[in-house]
Motif scaffolding. Structure first.
Motif, PDB file in Angstrom:
ATOM      1  N   ASP A  30      19.482  20.877  10.653  1.00  0.00           N
ATOM      2  CA  ASP A  30      19.872  21.276  11.935  1.00  0.00           C
ATOM      3  C   ASP A  30      19.050  20.280  12.601  1.00  0.00           C
ATOM      4  OD1 ASP A  30      22.188  22.554  11.677  1.00  0.00           O
ATOM      5  OD2 ASP A  30      21.518  24.718  11.692  1.00  0.00           O
ATOM      6  N   GLN A  31      18.234  19.040  12.124  1.00  0.00           N
ATOM      7  CA  GLN A  31      17.050  18.737  12.209  1.00  0.00           C
ATOM      8  C   GLN A  31      17.504  18.028  13.901  1.00  0.00           C
ATOM      9  OE1 GLN A  31      13.502  18.487  11.178  1.00  0.00           O
ATOM     10  NE2 GLN A  31      14.303  20.420  10.515  1.00  0.00           N
ATOM     11  N   PRO A  32      16.599  17.588  14.652  1.00  0.00           N
ATOM     12  CA  PRO A  32      17.192  17.451  15.843  1.00  0.00           C
ATOM     13  C   PRO A  32      16.731  15.423  15.594  1.00  0.00           C
ATOM     14  CG  PRO A  32      15.313  18.240  16.556  1.00  0.00           C
ATOM     15  CD  PRO A  32      15.443  18.615  15.099  1.00  0.00           C
ATOM     16  N   LEU A  33      17.908  14.874  14.658  1.00  0.00           N
ATOM     17  CA  LEU A  33      18.245  13.635  14.685  1.00  0.00           C
ATOM     18  C   LEU A  33      18.037  12.526  16.134  1.00  0.00           C
ATOM     19  CD1 LEU A  33      19.242  14.190  11.113  1.00  0.00           C
ATOM     20  CD2 LEU A  33      16.829  13.557  12.156  1.00  0.00           C
ATOM     21  N   SER A  34      17.758  11.560  15.467  1.00  0.00           N
ATOM     22  CA  SER A  34      18.245  10.850  17.105  1.00  0.00           C
ATOM     23  C   SER A  34      17.640   9.026  16.745  1.00  0.00           C
ATOM     24  CB  SER A  34      17.097  10.473  18.355  1.00  0.00           C
ATOM     25  OG  SER A  34      16.799   9.636  19.043  1.00  0.00           O
ATOM     26  N   PRO A  35      19.124   8.530  16.363  1.00  0.00           N
ATOM     27  CA  PRO A  35      19.070   7.433  15.938  1.00  0.00           C
ATOM     28  C   PRO A  35      18.550   6.588  16.563  1.00  0.00           C
ATOM     29  CG  PRO A  35      21.105   7.933  16.291  1.00  0.00           C
ATOM     30  CD  PRO A  35      20.398   8.940  17.177  1.00  0.00           C
ATOM     31  N   HIS A  36      17.322   5.065  16.039  1.00  0.00           N
ATOM     32  CA  HIS A  36      17.128   3.919  16.229  1.00  0.00           C
ATOM     33  C   HIS A  36      17.782   3.431  16.978  1.00  0.00           C
ATOM     34  CE1 HIS A  36      14.781   0.614  16.790  1.00  0.00           C
ATOM     35  NE2 HIS A  36      13.778   0.939  16.190  1.00  0.00           N
ATOM     36  N   GLU A  37      17.956   2.540  17.938  1.00  0.00           N
ATOM     37  CA  GLU A  37      18.956   2.224  19.240  1.00  0.00           C
ATOM     38  C   GLU A  37      18.778   1.010  18.921  1.00  0.00           C
ATOM     39  OE1 GLU A  37      16.695   0.430  22.997  1.00  0.00           O
ATOM     40  OE2 GLU A  37      16.413   2.804  22.315  1.00  0.00           O
ATOM     41  N   HIS A  38      18.086  -0.065  18.041  1.00  0.00           N
ATOM     42  CA  HIS A  38      18.516  -1.272  17.461  1.00  0.00           C
ATOM     43  C   HIS A  38      18.931  -1.552  16.188  1.00  0.00           C
ATOM     44  CE1 HIS A  38      17.216  -2.473  21.726  1.00  0.00           C
ATOM     45  NE2 HIS A  38      15.992  -2.236  20.508  1.00  0.00           N
ATOM     46  N   GLU A  39      18.721  -0.310  15.029  1.00  0.00           N
ATOM     47  CA  GLU A  39      19.293  -0.345  13.834  1.00  0.00           C
ATOM     48  C   GLU A  39      20.197   0.596  13.032  1.00  0.00           C
ATOM     49  OE1 GLU A  39      15.740   0.462  11.294  1.00  0.00           O
ATOM     50  OE2 GLU A  39      13.899  -0.746  12.288  1.00  0.00           O
TER      51      GLU A  39
ATOM     52  N   GLY B  12       1.282  -1.071   0.082  1.00  0.00           N
ATOM     53  CA  GLY B  12       0.079   0.263  -0.296  1.00  0.00           C
ATOM     54  C   GLY B  12       0.502   1.289  -0.336  1.00  0.00           C
ATOM     55  N   GLU B  13       1.984   1.598   0.286  1.00  0.00           N
ATOM     56  CA  GLU B  13       2.899   2.461   0.215  1.00  0.00           C
ATOM     57  C   GLU B  13       3.505   2.516  -1.386  1.00  0.00           C
ATOM     58  OE1 GLU B  13       5.365   2.605   4.567  1.00  0.00           O
ATOM     59  OE2 GLU B  13       5.962   2.206   3.193  1.00  0.00           O
ATOM     60  N   ASN B  14       4.045   3.622  -1.703  1.00  0.00           N
ATOM     61  CA  ASN B  14       4.785   4.216  -2.938  1.00  0.00           C
ATOM     62  C   ASN B  14       6.356   4.158  -2.119  1.00  0.00           C
ATOM     63  OD1 ASN B  14       4.710   6.636  -2.007  1.00  0.00           O
ATOM     64  ND2 ASN B  14       3.172   7.203  -3.524  1.00  0.00           N
ATOM     65  N   SER B  15       7.190   4.449  -2.574  1.00  0.00           N
ATOM     66  CA  SER B  15       8.510   4.928  -2.479  1.00  0.00           C
ATOM     67  C   SER B  15       8.701   6.366  -1.856  1.00  0.00           C
ATOM     68  CB  SER B  15       9.289   5.122  -3.689  1.00  0.00           C
ATOM     69  OG  SER B  15       9.054   5.769  -4.777  1.00  0.00           O
ATOM     70  N   VAL B  16       8.242   7.063  -1.875  1.00  0.00           N
ATOM     71  CA  VAL B  16       8.250   8.275  -1.726  1.00  0.00           C
ATOM     72  C   VAL B  16       7.396   7.884   0.340  1.00  0.00           C
ATOM     73  CG1 VAL B  16       7.146  10.698  -1.565  1.00  0.00           C
ATOM     74  CG2 VAL B  16       8.616   9.791  -3.680  1.00  0.00           C
ATOM     75  N   GLU B  17       6.582   7.434   0.146  1.00  0.00           N
ATOM     76  CA  GLU B  17       6.105   7.005   1.648  1.00  0.00           C
ATOM     77  C   GLU B  17       6.792   6.270   2.571  1.00  0.00           C
ATOM     78  OE1 GLU B  17       1.284   7.581  -0.054  1.00  0.00           O
ATOM     79  OE2 GLU B  17       1.656   5.907   0.147  1.00  0.00           O
ATOM     80  N   ALA B  18       7.436   5.056   1.633  1.00  0.00           N
ATOM     81  CA  ALA B  18       8.100   4.251   2.359  1.00  0.00           C
ATOM     82  C   ALA B  18       9.636   4.931   3.146  1.00  0.00           C
ATOM     83  CB  ALA B  18       8.632   3.101   1.678  1.00  0.00           C
ATOM     84  N   ALA B  19      10.235   5.907   1.971  1.00  0.00           N
ATOM     85  CA  ALA B  19      11.720   6.675   2.064  1.00  0.00           C
ATOM     86  C   ALA B  19      11.057   7.352   3.153  1.00  0.00           C
ATOM     87  CB  ALA B  19      12.607   6.973   1.051  1.00  0.00           C
ATOM     88  N   LEU B  20      10.438   7.832   3.594  1.00  0.00           N
ATOM     89  CA  LEU B  20       9.670   9.275   4.484  1.00  0.00           C
ATOM     90  C   LEU B  20       9.324   8.162   5.555  1.00  0.00           C
ATOM     91  CD1 LEU B  20       7.699  11.067   3.039  1.00  0.00           C
ATOM     92  CD2 LEU B  20       9.858  11.484   3.752  1.00  0.00           C
ATOM     93  N   ARG B  21       8.682   6.843   5.790  1.00  0.00           N
ATOM     94  CA  ARG B  21       8.570   6.326   6.989  1.00  0.00           C
ATOM     95  C   ARG B  21       9.798   6.047   7.003  1.00  0.00           C
ATOM     96  NH1 ARG B  21       8.507   1.512   7.552  1.00  0.00           N
ATOM     97  NH2 ARG B  21       7.982   0.871   4.738  1.00  0.00           N
ATOM     98  N   GLU B  22      10.930   5.189   6.666  1.00  0.00           N
ATOM     99  CA  GLU B  22      11.985   4.624   7.167  1.00  0.00           C
ATOM    100  C   GLU B  22      13.615   5.757   7.974  1.00  0.00           C
ATOM    101  OE1 GLU B  22      13.262   1.753   6.891  1.00  0.00           O
ATOM    102  OE2 GLU B  22      11.404   0.136   6.012  1.00  0.00           O
ATOM    103  N   ALA B  23      13.180   6.750   7.303  1.00  0.00           N
ATOM    104  CA  ALA B  23      13.773   8.506   7.941  1.00  0.00           C
ATOM    105  C   ALA B  23      13.063   8.095   9.338  1.00  0.00           C
ATOM    106  CB  ALA B  23      13.181   9.413   6.979  1.00  0.00           C
ATOM    107  N   TRP B  24      11.661   8.159   9.359  1.00  0.00           N
ATOM    108  CA  TRP B  24      11.311   8.737  10.832  1.00  0.00           C
ATOM    109  C   TRP B  24      11.868   7.849  11.661  1.00  0.00           C
ATOM    110  CZ3 TRP B  24       9.553  12.044  13.849  1.00  0.00           C
ATOM    111  CH2 TRP B  24       8.788  11.408  14.839  1.00  0.00           C
ATOM    112  N   GLU B  25      11.355   6.934  11.288  1.00  0.00           N
ATOM    113  CA  GLU B  25      11.879   5.295  12.157  1.00  0.00           C
ATOM    114  C   GLU B  25      13.019   5.270  12.459  1.00  0.00           C
ATOM    115  OE1 GLU B  25       9.807   1.906   9.987  1.00  0.00           O
ATOM    116  OE2 GLU B  25       8.148   2.383  10.458  1.00  0.00           O
ATOM    117  N   GLU B  26      14.644   5.776  11.555  1.00  0.00           N
ATOM    118  CA  GLU B  26      15.310   5.248  11.732  1.00  0.00           C
ATOM    119  C   GLU B  26      16.178   6.456  12.500  1.00  0.00           C
ATOM    120  OE1 GLU B  26      17.924   3.955   8.520  1.00  0.00           O
ATOM    121  OE2 GLU B  26      16.493   1.870   7.861  1.00  0.00           O
ATOM    122  N   LEU B  27      15.780   7.646  11.716  1.00  0.00           N
ATOM    123  CA  LEU B  27      16.547   8.917  12.385  1.00  0.00           C
ATOM    124  C   LEU B  27      15.457   8.996  13.424  1.00  0.00           C
ATOM    125  CD1 LEU B  27      18.500   9.847   9.672  1.00  0.00           C
ATOM    126  CD2 LEU B  27      19.660   8.770  11.563  1.00  0.00           C
ATOM    127  N   GLY B  28      14.126   9.460  13.415  1.00  0.00           N
ATOM    128  CA  GLY B  28      13.467  10.442  13.318  1.00  0.00           C
ATOM    129  C   GLY B  28      13.306  11.653  13.104  1.00  0.00           C
TER     130      GLY B  28
END
Length: 193
Positions: free
Chosen positions: A124-133, A75-91
């Motif tokens: 200067d976005q406040p990024l926070s790496p996902h601790e497990h990935e 149900g996702e396209n490439s843009v949605e997936a890339a944004l979701r993953e960047a949110w999950e991995e880096l906040g």
């Protein structure tokens, strides 16, 4: 001209050099899992590109430098997936990324067909790496990684055959394999100067 306008205009031009299609060209049929990565370019006078360092315990590409990204969910396209993953991995707040567009897919040796999604990210976005990935993240200068003189063509034995790959060394950071190849493709598409 703004950074996003400059990138959009550059992407409309044809590549002068051929683009890299992927790893292990003789095994194209094996690459079938759709994935996307976010190529986040920071909106600075000297733009940078946001990269992650994968944790050592990861099943694939452990310890390697990568763009934030992963599989495209149903149900996702490439843009949605890339944004979701960047949110999950880096906040990375999806609202802080202005999409420029998707660029040419790249096949990986691990069976993925990866669509890089180019976006301009507020600095200067406040990024926070996902601790497990994600072990770490950094911003490499865009001009440096896109400069062909910094993109070294190397070879190594893999599964009994000589394989070729690109490597970009930025300080102590080794960007290589699929990530470096996607950067090479981006440099060929943008013809950045």
């Amino acid at each position: 001209m703004s950074l996003i306008d400059r990138l959009r205009e550059a992407l409309t031009q044809p590549s002068v050099l051929p683009l890299l299609e992927g790893d292990l060209p003789e095994e194209r049929a094996l690459a079938s899992v759709p994935a996307a990565v976010l190529v986040g370019i920071t909106d600075r006078p000297d733009p940078g590109v946001i990269l992650t360092v994968r944790r050592e315990h990861m099943r694939t590409h452990a310890g390697q430098v990568a763009f934030p990204g992963g599989r495209i969910d149903p149900g996702e396209n490439s843009v949605e997936a890339a944004l979701r993953e960047a949110w999950e991995e880096l906040g990375l707040d999806p609202g802080a990324a202005e999409i420029v567009g998707a660029i040419d897919p790249y096949r990986t040796v691990t069976g993925y067909v990866v669509t890089p999604v180019l976006a301009v990210v507020q600095p200067d976005q406040p990024l926070s790496p996902h601790e497990h990935e994600v072990a770490d993240w950094f911003e490499a200068p865009l001009g440096f990684v896109l400069d062909p003189t910094n993109q070294q063509y190397k070879s190594a034995l893999f599964q009994g055959r000589e394989r070729h790959y690109y490597e970009i060394m930025w300080g102590e950071r080794r960007i290589w394999g699929a990530t470096a190849s996607m950067i090479v493709n981006l440099s060929r598409r943008l013809q950045w100067n």
